[in-house]
Scaffold this active site. Structure first.
Site: not given
Length: 479
Positions: A150, A195, A177, A248, A129-131, A126
């Site tokens: 993604e 993540d 998915d 998170c 945005p790419g961190s 997942a």
């Protein structure tokens, strides 16, 4: 202070039922109302940590190392800079830093711990945005491959843009998915990061409405999705490989319970890798199982959760599937490969690039060296980078070639001043002080790395920045 922060009483009551005895609910609520500290991660593909420290000193930035990430820093800018966006600075636009919350750097640190990822095949399930994807990519050599997946179609574009900005060339992007990986890519990956999509309870310090739609019922629904994804990760992982699961959020329903589901489902085939000693003072957030349950008040960060597992042996996927459909690329022919290598040698004194050249009609792409191991198992949104397009007179180089490999050039480069960089990112041509006799493309440098291509034209450099990357906002300078 967040004046309008929304914390429902039902949420507080739930937190009180599982907050550890050594932590205080009052301290937790107080920490939620404190502004989140700005943190950045240095992209060591573009800039060294020492160079970043010099940049910070020159611009009066106070930086403090993030204990669990050797190239992560909290930063405080002078008062006259605090209202200005870091995203409009030269150091950000050149791909030298990634603005990233400090606790979100921890999952990749856990993945890297005691693992050499350099030549591995790694899956980020997942990724946008790419961190974390870009953090993983820094650890890979040219032999390594990152598959960054993604599910959200709206976020795949930003993921791709961040890969380009940071100069990531050995990545394949997919748009599924993530539950499909266990079926289509059984035992394909050396290491996996999940993540997971979550309720986001830990993000309230940057999003005052993060808990607006909170409910126990929603936690349970999300946990069901997470359990499906973590099962998929197990099947896609090679025996001996490691899996990091992170969220998170704070609730055990989406954290410890999901991990326990994994352990129960594959009882003798997977085990926990304790993270108690991942970094100094990691014990302060460690659970009895060896997970890290990061409450905001412990390290003054967002709330987060990180768990790590090692797969001891495999269990066959009960319903494996095989991709159908033709692959639209073919290996580049000898003539095209030699032509490309001659162009970059003549124009920039560069050696052949590490990777494999592939073609799709007029497009010339660079694929990661070991992509063959996973290339035919799923359909990808893109693989590697677009080097250029062939035409009757040769090959026209593309922006991604420059951002990924331009720093290797030994000639035909132009160091941008800050005012020239302002013009470049706004799509304007760069005026030269004197007429030049140089021809063809030139690589444009900023902060000792390459930000793109231009073309010599007598008294100017014609701007080669792709239209979709042109910015309306002005690049910020500290002069």
């Amino acid at each position: 202070m967040h004046a309008n922060i929304f914390i429902p009483q039902t949420f507080i009551d739930d937190v009180e039922s599982y907050i550890p005895n050594h932590l205080s609910i009052d301290d937790y609520l107080a920490s939620c109302k404190k502004p989140l500290r700005t943190a950045v991660r240095v992209n060591t593909k573009k800039m060294s940590v020492d160079s970043f420290k010099q940049y910070a000193a020159q611009n009066d930035w106070q930086i403090t190392p993030v204990p669990w990430c050797e190239n992560g820093f909290w930063l405080v800018r002078p008062e006259n800079q605090q209202s200005l966006s870091l995203g409009n600075t030269d150091i950000h636009l050149s791909g030298c830093i990634y603005v990233q919350e400090a606790s979100s750097m921890m999952p990749v640190t856990a993945l890297l711990n005691n693992n050499d990822l350099s030549d591995c095949c790694v899956l980020d399930m997942a990724a946008a945005p790419g961190s974390k994807s870009t953090q993983i990519a820094e650890a890979l050599s040219s032999e390594g491959v990152l598959v960054a997946n993604e599910y959200s179609s709206s976020r795949i574009k930003s993921l791709s843009a961040n890969m380009q900005r940071l100069g990531i060339s050995n990545c394949a992007l997919s748009h599924f998915d993530a539950s499909i990986f266990g079926q289509y890519m059984e035992q394909s990956f050396d290491h996996i990061l999940l993540d997971a999509p979550c309720s986001g309870e830990g993000t309230i310090r940057k999003d005052e409405n993060a808990l607006k739609n909170w409910s126990i019922e929603s936690n349970i629904e999300i946990a069901d999705v997470q359990k499906r994804l973590i099962e998929s990760a197990f099947y896609a992982l090679k025996a001996g490989g490691t899996l990091v699961y992170s969220t998170c959020t704070l609730t055990p329903l989406e954290n410890q319970a999901v991990c326990q589901h994994l352990l129960n489902t594959f009882a003798d085939h997977i085990e926990v890798v304790p993270l108690n000693h991942l970094f100094e003072n990691a014990d302060a957030s460690a659970t009895a199982e060896g997970y890290l349950h990061i409450w905001p008040q412990i390290y003054d960060t967002e709330g987060f959760f990180v768990a790590k597992f090692v797969k001891k042996s495999h269990v066959p996927q009960p319903e494996p599937k095989v991709k159908k459909g033709a692959f639209p690329f073919t290996p580049a022919d000898k003539k095209t490969t030699e032509q490309f290598n001659q162009i970059i040698k003549k124009q920039f004194a560069m050696k052949p690039l590490a990777g494999e050249l592939w073609q799709r009609e007029q497009e010339l792409w660079l694929f990661p060296l070991n992509i063959a191991n996973v290339i035919d198992k799923i359909k990808y949104s893109r693989i590697g980078i677009l080097l250029g397009k062939t035409h009757k007179n040769g090959i026209r180089l593309h922006h991604e070639f420059a951002t990924c490999f331009g720093a290797e050039a030994l000639k035909n480069t132009h160091k941008l001043s800050l005012s020239e960089a302002c013009d470049y990112f706004q799509g304007k041509d760069i005026k030269l002080a004197q007429v030049t006799s140089d021809k063809d493309e030139v690589l444009l440098m900023l902060n000792n790395t390459c930000v793109g291509l231009g073309k010599w034209q007598k008294n100017k450099i014609k701007n080669g920045l792709p239209r979709e990357l042109v910015r309306d906002s002005q690049l910020i300078t500290w002069e």
